[in-house]
Write a protein that holds these residues in place. Structure first.
Motif, PDB file in Angstrom:
ATOM      1  N   ALA A  97       0.815  -1.215   0.000  1.00  0.00           N
ATOM      2  CA  ALA A  97       0.000   0.000   0.000  1.00  0.00           C
ATOM      3  C   ALA A  97       0.848   1.264   0.000  1.00  0.00           C
ATOM      4  CB  ALA A  97      -0.951  -0.011   1.186  1.00  0.00           C
ATOM      5  N   GLN A  98       1.971   1.263   0.718  1.00  0.00           N
ATOM      6  CA  GLN A  98       2.806   2.467   0.788  1.00  0.00           C
ATOM      7  C   GLN A  98       3.515   2.758  -0.531  1.00  0.00           C
ATOM      8  OE1 GLN A  98       3.261  -0.300   2.573  1.00  0.00           O
ATOM      9  NE2 GLN A  98       5.402  -0.925   2.537  1.00  0.00           N
ATOM     10  N   ASP A  99       3.543   1.825  -1.467  1.00  0.00           N
ATOM     11  CA  ASP A  99       4.204   2.029  -2.752  1.00  0.00           C
ATOM     12  C   ASP A  99       3.217   2.453  -3.840  1.00  0.00           C
ATOM     13  OD1 ASP A  99       6.476   2.115  -4.396  1.00  0.00           O
ATOM     14  OD2 ASP A  99       6.088   0.093  -5.143  1.00  0.00           O
TER      15      ASP A  99
ATOM     16  N   SER B  22       7.738   4.179  -5.540  1.00  0.00           N
ATOM     17  CA  SER B  22       9.162   3.928  -5.307  1.00  0.00           C
ATOM     18  C   SER B  22      10.027   4.320  -6.503  1.00  0.00           C
ATOM     19  CB  SER B  22       9.401   2.458  -4.963  1.00  0.00           C
ATOM     20  OG  SER B  22       8.928   1.636  -6.018  1.00  0.00           O
ATOM     21  N   ASP B  23       9.526   4.132  -7.719  1.00  0.00           N
ATOM     22  CA  ASP B  23      10.315   4.494  -8.906  1.00  0.00           C
ATOM     23  C   ASP B  23       9.520   5.342  -9.906  1.00  0.00           C
ATOM     24  OD1 ASP B  23       8.580   2.629  -9.974  1.00  0.00           O
ATOM     25  OD2 ASP B  23      10.147   1.248 -10.638  1.00  0.00           O
ATOM     26  N   GLN B  24       8.318   5.741  -9.534  1.00  0.00           N
ATOM     27  CA  GLN B  24       7.442   6.578 -10.363  1.00  0.00           C
ATOM     28  C   GLN B  24       7.032   5.888 -11.675  1.00  0.00           C
ATOM     29  OE1 GLN B  24       6.056   9.628  -9.340  1.00  0.00           O
ATOM     30  NE2 GLN B  24       6.883   8.804  -7.448  1.00  0.00           N
ATOM     31  N   SER B  25       7.181   4.561 -11.752  1.00  0.00           N
ATOM     32  CA  SER B  25       6.751   3.833 -12.948  1.00  0.00           C
ATOM     33  C   SER B  25       5.248   3.610 -12.879  1.00  0.00           C
ATOM     34  CB  SER B  25       7.482   2.498 -13.054  1.00  0.00           C
ATOM     35  OG  SER B  25       7.103   1.636 -11.988  1.00  0.00           O
TER      36      SER B  25
ATOM     37  N   ALA C  28       9.393   5.997 -15.356  1.00  0.00           N
ATOM     38  CA  ALA C  28       9.044   7.366 -14.962  1.00  0.00           C
ATOM     39  C   ALA C  28       9.183   8.370 -16.098  1.00  0.00           C
ATOM     40  CB  ALA C  28       9.896   7.802 -13.775  1.00  0.00           C
ATOM     41  N   ALA C  29      10.140   8.184 -16.990  1.00  0.00           N
ATOM     42  CA  ALA C  29      10.352   9.134 -18.094  1.00  0.00           C
ATOM     43  C   ALA C  29       9.186   9.148 -19.076  1.00  0.00           C
ATOM     44  CB  ALA C  29      11.645   8.805 -18.839  1.00  0.00           C
ATOM     45  N   ALA C  30       8.360   8.114 -19.073  1.00  0.00           N
ATOM     46  CA  ALA C  30       7.157   8.008 -19.916  1.00  0.00           C
ATOM     47  C   ALA C  30       7.450   8.103 -21.413  1.00  0.00           C
ATOM     48  CB  ALA C  30       6.117   9.052 -19.504  1.00  0.00           C
ATOM     49  N   THR C  31       8.650   7.673 -21.824  1.00  0.00           N
ATOM     50  CA  THR C  31       8.957   7.655 -23.256  1.00  0.00           C
ATOM     51  C   THR C  31       9.043   6.236 -23.795  1.00  0.00           C
ATOM     52  OG1 THR C  31      11.335   7.709 -22.828  1.00  0.00           O
ATOM     53  CG2 THR C  31      10.216   9.844 -23.182  1.00  0.00           C
TER      54      THR C  31
END
Length: 163
Positions: free
Chosen positions: A17-19, A52-55, A84-87
């Motif tokens: 849940a925290q992630d 944790s990694d913005q993925s 995370a870069a969303a490319t």
């Protein structure tokens, strides 16, 4: 990208849940081209952000890609992950790429595939099969430049071409 969630829910996948960041069920994301028309439309049963990694994790996804140069392509997969870069979109599980009839109705199948949304390149190092009508090719590794309409199998290539 524009996000159009059809529904959200309080139930969450098994991740800690925290992630968890945001979570959406039955969602559609649309990226518009310079002309204002949809360039990429992504539909998924669920989309979940990992703090944790913005993925972003996606399940049961379908992606439609269209340009005047390459025509229309549809990509489906059981799961996907967008860093995370969303490319880029990293796809796995019964990945299928289908070209429009105007481009020869190519069908590409593999277990894993990386799709670079910035360069419109799809590639994999995994075994792959390609079908163009009655013609079939198989190999290991693939690189497709969607805007150029080029496809290259990397190794262990064999094929069957019927008249």
């Amino acid at each position: 990208m524009q996000c159009s969630p059809a529904a959200t829910t309080a139930s969450r996948p098994a991740a800690a849940a925290q992630d968890r960041g945001y979570y959406v069920n039955t969602a559609t994301l649309t990226e518009f081209g310079p002309d204002g028309a949809p360039r990429i439309v992504l539909r998924a049963d669920s989309i979940e952000q990992r703090l944790s990694d913005q993925s972003v994790l996606l399940t049961n996804l379908e992606l439609d890609y269209s340009t005047s140069e390459s025509g229309e392509w549809t990509v489906t997969a059981a799961t996907g992950r967008m860093p995370a870069a969303a490319t880029a979109l990293l796809l796995s599980g019964d990945v299928q790429v289908t070209g429009s009839e105007a481009r020869g109705s190519a069908v590409i199948r593999t277990d894993q595939l990386a799709y670079d949304t910035a360069t419109s390149v799809i590639q994999t190092a995994e075994p792959v099969s390609v079908q163009f009508g009655a013609h079939q090719l198989a190999g290991r590794g693939l690189r497709v430049v969607l805007n150029d309409g080029t496809l290259r199998l990397e190794s262990n290539v064999n094929g069957r071409f019927l008249p």
